[in-house]
Design an enzyme around this catalytic site. Structure first.
Site, PDB file in Angstrom:
ATOM      1  N   PHE A 161     -66.637   4.607  74.207  1.00 19.21           N
ATOM      2  CA  PHE A 161     -65.715   3.341  74.431  1.00 19.21           C
ATOM      3  C   PHE A 161     -64.496   3.652  75.175  1.00 19.21           C
ATOM      4  O   PHE A 161     -63.839   2.678  75.427  1.00 19.21           O
ATOM      5  CB  PHE A 161     -65.500   2.545  73.032  1.00 19.21           C
ATOM      6  CG  PHE A 161     -66.713   2.086  72.509  1.00 19.21           C
ATOM      7  CD1 PHE A 161     -67.504   1.113  73.183  1.00 19.21           C
ATOM      8  CD2 PHE A 161     -67.234   2.533  71.074  1.00 19.21           C
ATOM      9  CE1 PHE A 161     -68.681   0.631  72.396  1.00 19.21           C
ATOM     10  CE2 PHE A 161     -68.268   1.893  70.553  1.00 19.21           C
ATOM     11  CZ  PHE A 161     -68.939   0.919  71.110  1.00 19.21           C
ATOM     12  N   HIS A 162     -64.583   4.696  75.946  1.00 18.47           N
ATOM     13  CA  HIS A 162     -63.386   5.079  76.619  1.00 18.47           C
ATOM     14  C   HIS A 162     -63.839   4.562  78.016  1.00 18.47           C
ATOM     15  O   HIS A 162     -64.996   5.027  78.541  1.00 18.47           O
ATOM     16  CB  HIS A 162     -63.133   6.421  76.569  1.00 18.47           C
ATOM     17  CG  HIS A 162     -61.762   6.801  77.425  1.00 18.47           C
ATOM     18  ND1 HIS A 162     -61.688   6.994  78.779  1.00 18.47           N
ATOM     19  CD2 HIS A 162     -60.646   7.609  76.848  1.00 18.47           C
ATOM     20  CE1 HIS A 162     -60.444   7.277  79.028  1.00 18.47           C
ATOM     21  NE2 HIS A 162     -59.857   7.763  78.088  1.00 18.47           N
ATOM     22  N   GLU A 186     -56.166  13.490  84.979  1.00 16.43           N
ATOM     23  CA  GLU A 186     -56.865  12.460  84.239  1.00 16.43           C
ATOM     24  C   GLU A 186     -55.830  11.065  84.211  1.00 16.43           C
ATOM     25  O   GLU A 186     -54.759  11.145  84.029  1.00 16.43           O
ATOM     26  CB  GLU A 186     -57.123  12.823  82.720  1.00 16.43           C
ATOM     27  CG  GLU A 186     -58.240  13.944  82.758  1.00 16.43           C
ATOM     28  CD  GLU A 186     -58.281  14.251  81.025  1.00 16.43           C
ATOM     29  OE1 GLU A 186     -57.858  13.283  80.301  1.00 16.43           O
ATOM     30  OE2 GLU A 186     -58.572  15.412  80.719  1.00 16.43           O
ATOM     31  N   ASN A 215     -58.465  23.265  78.423  1.00 12.35           N
ATOM     32  CA  ASN A 215     -58.247  21.926  78.403  1.00 12.35           C
ATOM     33  C   ASN A 215     -57.099  21.297  77.717  1.00 12.35           C
ATOM     34  O   ASN A 215     -57.198  21.487  76.578  1.00 12.35           O
ATOM     35  CB  ASN A 215     -59.457  20.983  78.371  1.00 12.35           C
ATOM     36  CG  ASN A 215     -59.348  19.461  78.969  1.00 12.35           C
ATOM     37  OD1 ASN A 215     -59.140  19.204  79.949  1.00 12.35           O
ATOM     38  ND2 ASN A 215     -59.274  18.750  77.887  1.00 12.35           N
ATOM     39  N   GLU A 216     -56.117  20.574  78.249  1.00 12.83           N
ATOM     40  CA  GLU A 216     -54.900  19.998  77.433  1.00 12.83           C
ATOM     41  C   GLU A 216     -54.853  21.034  76.379  1.00 12.83           C
ATOM     42  O   GLU A 216     -54.720  20.710  75.031  1.00 12.83           O
ATOM     43  CB  GLU A 216     -55.262  18.585  76.868  1.00 12.83           C
ATOM     44  CG  GLU A 216     -55.316  17.757  78.158  1.00 12.83           C
ATOM     45  CD  GLU A 216     -55.323  16.439  77.482  1.00 12.83           C
ATOM     46  OE1 GLU A 216     -55.877  15.951  76.219  1.00 12.83           O
ATOM     47  OE2 GLU A 216     -55.027  15.381  78.263  1.00 12.83           O
ATOM     48  N   GLU A 261     -66.483   9.287  72.683  1.00 18.96           N
ATOM     49  CA  GLU A 261     -65.723   8.765  73.665  1.00 18.96           C
ATOM     50  C   GLU A 261     -66.429   7.597  74.296  1.00 18.96           C
ATOM     51  O   GLU A 261     -66.254   7.463  75.558  1.00 18.96           O
ATOM     52  CB  GLU A 261     -65.094   9.666  74.501  1.00 18.96           C
ATOM     53  CG  GLU A 261     -63.702  10.615  73.800  1.00 18.96           C
ATOM     54  CD  GLU A 261     -63.181  11.398  74.710  1.00 18.96           C
ATOM     55  OE1 GLU A 261     -62.028  11.673  74.439  1.00 18.96           O
ATOM     56  OE2 GLU A 261     -63.810  12.178  75.728  1.00 18.96           O
ATOM     57  N   TRP A 319     -58.654   5.706  71.776  1.00 17.47           N
ATOM     58  CA  TRP A 319     -57.918   6.249  70.638  1.00 17.47           C
ATOM     59  C   TRP A 319     -56.641   5.882  70.260  1.00 17.47           C
ATOM     60  O   TRP A 319     -56.046   6.556  69.476  1.00 17.47           O
ATOM     61  CB  TRP A 319     -57.754   7.859  71.088  1.00 17.47           C
ATOM     62  CG  TRP A 319     -57.232   7.972  72.540  1.00 17.47           C
ATOM     63  CD1 TRP A 319     -58.004   8.570  73.630  1.00 17.47           C
ATOM     64  CD2 TRP A 319     -55.872   7.980  73.068  1.00 17.47           C
ATOM     65  NE1 TRP A 319     -57.062   8.485  74.631  1.00 17.47           N
ATOM     66  CE2 TRP A 319     -56.017   8.116  74.290  1.00 17.47           C
ATOM     67  CE3 TRP A 319     -54.524   7.523  72.559  1.00 17.47           C
ATOM     68  CZ2 TRP A 319     -54.712   8.151  75.093  1.00 17.47           C
ATOM     69  CZ3 TRP A 319     -53.589   7.389  73.436  1.00 17.47           C
ATOM     70  CH2 TRP A 319     -53.727   7.672  74.825  1.00 17.47           C
TER      71      TRP A 319
HETATM   72  C1  GLA Z   1     -57.852  13.726  77.039  1.00 13.92           C
HETATM   73  C2  GLA Z   1     -59.018  14.947  77.081  1.00 13.92           C
HETATM   74  C3  GLA Z   1     -60.248  14.098  77.626  1.00 13.92           C
HETATM   75  C4  GLA Z   1     -60.443  13.138  77.176  1.00 13.92           C
HETATM   76  C5  GLA Z   1     -59.238  12.049  77.301  1.00 13.92           C
HETATM   77  C6  GLA Z   1     -59.548  10.511  76.824  1.00 13.92           C
HETATM   78  O1  GLA Z   1     -56.944  13.525  78.148  1.00 13.92           O
HETATM   79  O2  GLA Z   1     -58.502  15.838  78.163  1.00 13.92           O
HETATM   80  O3  GLA Z   1     -61.083  15.131  77.656  1.00 13.92           O
HETATM   81  O4  GLA Z   1     -60.672  13.038  75.865  1.00 13.92           O
HETATM   82  O5  GLA Z   1     -58.150  12.641  76.717  1.00 13.92           O
HETATM   83  O6  GLA Z   1     -58.192   9.703  76.990  1.00 13.92           O
END
Ligand code: GLA
Length: 630
Positions: A361-362, A311, A153-154, A359, A319
């Protein structure tokens, strides 16, 4: 073609988000299925942070929880992009193997307790990641819900993107041995006779750790290359397993909002489809342009093919210093912007807003307030709307007449320390070049240095600081054959080892640009100036104190422009408008009101679908025009 498997299971634009059902109980799962149907969800990403639950102890696996969700989603007609779960190792792994924790350049070892806490060169991490991946591939490879593999992931999204532990140092040395063969060749490339850095053996070489003064620039540059390669090696180790066990299932990984860390042009060929996470700041007036640029990059990574938006936030993130919500209509506009620029999916982080954890509050598609919320209503409306346009799935993004050249190694080199100015920022320069095109609704492709340039009328080259002679020759040939090139200051300065091209700046481009730069003169106010001597180019504008600031040079059949300055936005717009008029690069549609954007996708039957975005009124409309005559 593995992608066919994805399009068999996802038959209209992908819509959904990261799904983390392990954070909830059975009652919520049942509700999820109903709400997904209501929202038109047809694709979710499952399991990104589920390693600890799936492998609760070394070599002990619990797939029962996941089996249930995979079956439920398949029954509900929701396809799954299944994560390999390797982004965040479980606590037992770092307890047994604390050596996999990454080390910063000052020697600080990072602790577990958040995520992505692993050293990219760690063979222990890779072994465990690959073992879990193999188990997942074996168990779910033929599951009817499985549409796509989501590796990691990322990659590189946190400070753990670089590691300076002893394992990394040894891996760096091995990487350098492969690159240079002999330590003498490394000494030559790294200019180590400067400051008594000459190495007698590879064993003396370290990663560029905290040091008393400026560190060797070529060493830093190679370390950027190495770090991108090491993360790619992690991704490829998992990909190898997936493509061996499930040869028909495509693989991807989601890229972080256009970041310096990974050389995406080196990564993209290894993925079946490019995927991206986009987080524009709703309070940033330039957010849509920045986003357009990043989408242009994503499309460019595979030569103009559609890509996946995996996403975005339906509302606020959590953040930034201050996390503004998206006003009504903004999420829809953002989503269509992605489709306009080539996305085949609109996914969010995340499906259901977490109750606990960092997360909470996301925003999410299903907010804490549940179904009776504005966000969920808009989510459901958008789902229905996107489902009404199956013809856009896989529709080819129309090729632009203008392109912008982007090169990660040059980006890394440009922003090293001890340069004429600390204000040299590639992304800022790229956005400043892209903006006049964007503002006029002119489509722009983003291309690598080895791209096929034939067919582009206009090529923008912001701050190509570091360049090989071969690339310089290719750009020269592009102009000679009729192209129009706009190159900006501090380009063509060094080679791939950050050694200056001698003979007057910018030596590899002097003939093409018809000029010579003698000195750089950045000012305290952040502006940039150069002392330019004309050698065939004509001055277009001059600096207040005299001397050419912008020049134009007919070369072969084409024209090369040079900006020895960083013009303010209005001047940049006037300049790019003038260049466009000269080389015949027009807006995507002729009759667009000021501020309105359109981008075009061409369906399988040849119909041109123009997605028209009006940011002022937060409105989106689609226009269709017949195929272009051949
Ligand atoms: C990234 C991550 C996610 C999440 C988002 C929040 O894109 O891949 O898991 O943490 O940020 O914005």
């Amino acid at each position: 073609m593995r992608l066919g498997h994805f399009y068999d299971r996802v038959t209209s634009l992908g819509y959904g988000g990261d799904y983390n059902p392990e954070q909830w109980g059975a009652d919520v799962h049942a509700e999820d299925t109903g709400l997904m149907r209501e929202a038109g969800v047809n694709l979710v990403t499952l399991g990104i942070f589920s390693w600890a639950r799936t492998e609760p102890a070394p070599g002990t696996y619990d797939f029962t929880w996941l089996d249930g969700h995979m079956d439920r989603l398949a029954e509900a007609g929701v396809a799954v992009s299944l994560a390999t779960m390797t982004a965040s190792p479980p606590p037992w792994l770092t307890r047994l193997h604390p050596e996999i924790l990454p080390v910063l350049e000052d020697g600080t070892r990072l602790y577990p307790g958040s995520r992505q806490h692993w050293c990219p060169s760690s063979p222990v991490y890779r072994r465990h990641a690959v073992r879990l991946t193999e188990r997942l591939a074996t168990r779910y490879g033929t599951h009817p819900a499985l549409a796509l593999w989501h590796i990691g992931n990322e990659y590189g999204c946190h400070i753990s993107r670089h590691c300076h532990c002893e394992v990394s140092a040894a891996a760096f040395r091995a990487w350098l041995r492969t690159r240079y063969g002999t330590v003498e060749a490394l000494d030559e490339a790294w200019s180590t006779d400067f400051w008594s850095q000459r190495y007698g053996t590879f064993e003396e070489v370290h990663t560029p750790r905290t040091a008393p003064s400026f560190r060797n620039p070529a060493q830093q540059l190679d370390y950027w290359r190495f770090s991108s390669d090491e993360l790619l090696a992690c991704c490829l180790a998992e990909k190898e397993v997936l493509t061996r066990v499930t040869p028909d299932v495509p693989v991807t990984t989601n890229f972080v909002p256009v970041a310096k860390t990974l050389d995406l042009f080196a990564w993209a060929p290894h993925l079946d489809v490019v995927a991206y996470d986009s987080y524009p700041d709703p309070h940033d007036p330039d957010a849509l342009q920045r986003t357009a640029f990043s989408y242009d990059v994503m499309r460019g990574l595979k030569g103009g093919r559609p890509w996946l938006l995996l996403e975005q936030a339906p509302g606020a993130v959590n953040w930034r210093e201050r996390n503004g919500r998206k006003p009504p209509g903004r999420m829809r506009l953002d989503s269509w912007q992605a489709v306009a620029h080539g996305a085949d999916s609109v996914l969010f982080f995340q499906w259901r807003q977490s109750r606990g954890g960092a997360e909470k509050f996301h925003s999410a598609m299903v907010p804490h307030g549940g179904r009776a919320t504005r966000i969920f209503r808009e989510v459901a409306e958008l789902g229905a709307e996107l489902a009404g346009h199956p013809e856009l799935l896989g529709a080819a993004p129309e090729r632009a007449d203008a392109a912008l050249l982007l090169d990660w190694p040059s980006w890394w080199a440009l922003e090293l320390d001890a340069h004429p100015s600390a204000d040299l920022r590639l992304l800022d320069a790229a956005l400043a070049h892209h903006k006049p095109l964007y503002d006029a609704s002119v489509a722009c492709d983003v291309v690598p240095v080895d791209a096929e340039l034939t067919g582009y009328r206009l090529l923008l080259v912001p701050n190509l600081y570091s360049v090989t002679n071969e690339t310089a020759q290719r750009l020269g040939a592009y102009v000679r054959q009729g192209g129009t090139l706009v190159m900006s200051y501090f380009s063509g300065i060094t080679d791939e080892h950050d050694r200056v091209h001698l003979g007057g700046y910018p030596a590899p481009f002097r003939e093409l640009l018809g000029l010579r730069v003698e000195e750089f003169d950045p000012r305290p106010d952040g502006t940039w100036a150069e002392e330019v001597h004309l050698e065939g180019a004509e001055p277009v504008t001059s600096f207040p104190g005299g001397g050419p600031a912008v020049t134009r040079h007919p070369y072969g059949e084409g024209t090369a422009w040079y900006l020895a300055t960083r013009p303010p936005p209005e001047e940049m717009r006037d300049l790019v408008d003038r260049v466009r008029a000269e080389c015949g690069v027009s807006p995507t549609l002729p009759d667009l009101p000021e501020g309105v954007q359109a981008r075009t996708r061409v369906t399988a039957s040849g119909t041109r679908v123009h997605v028209v975005l009006d940011p002022q009124n937060l409105s989106v409309t689609l226009r269709k025009t017949p195929p272009r005559p051949p």
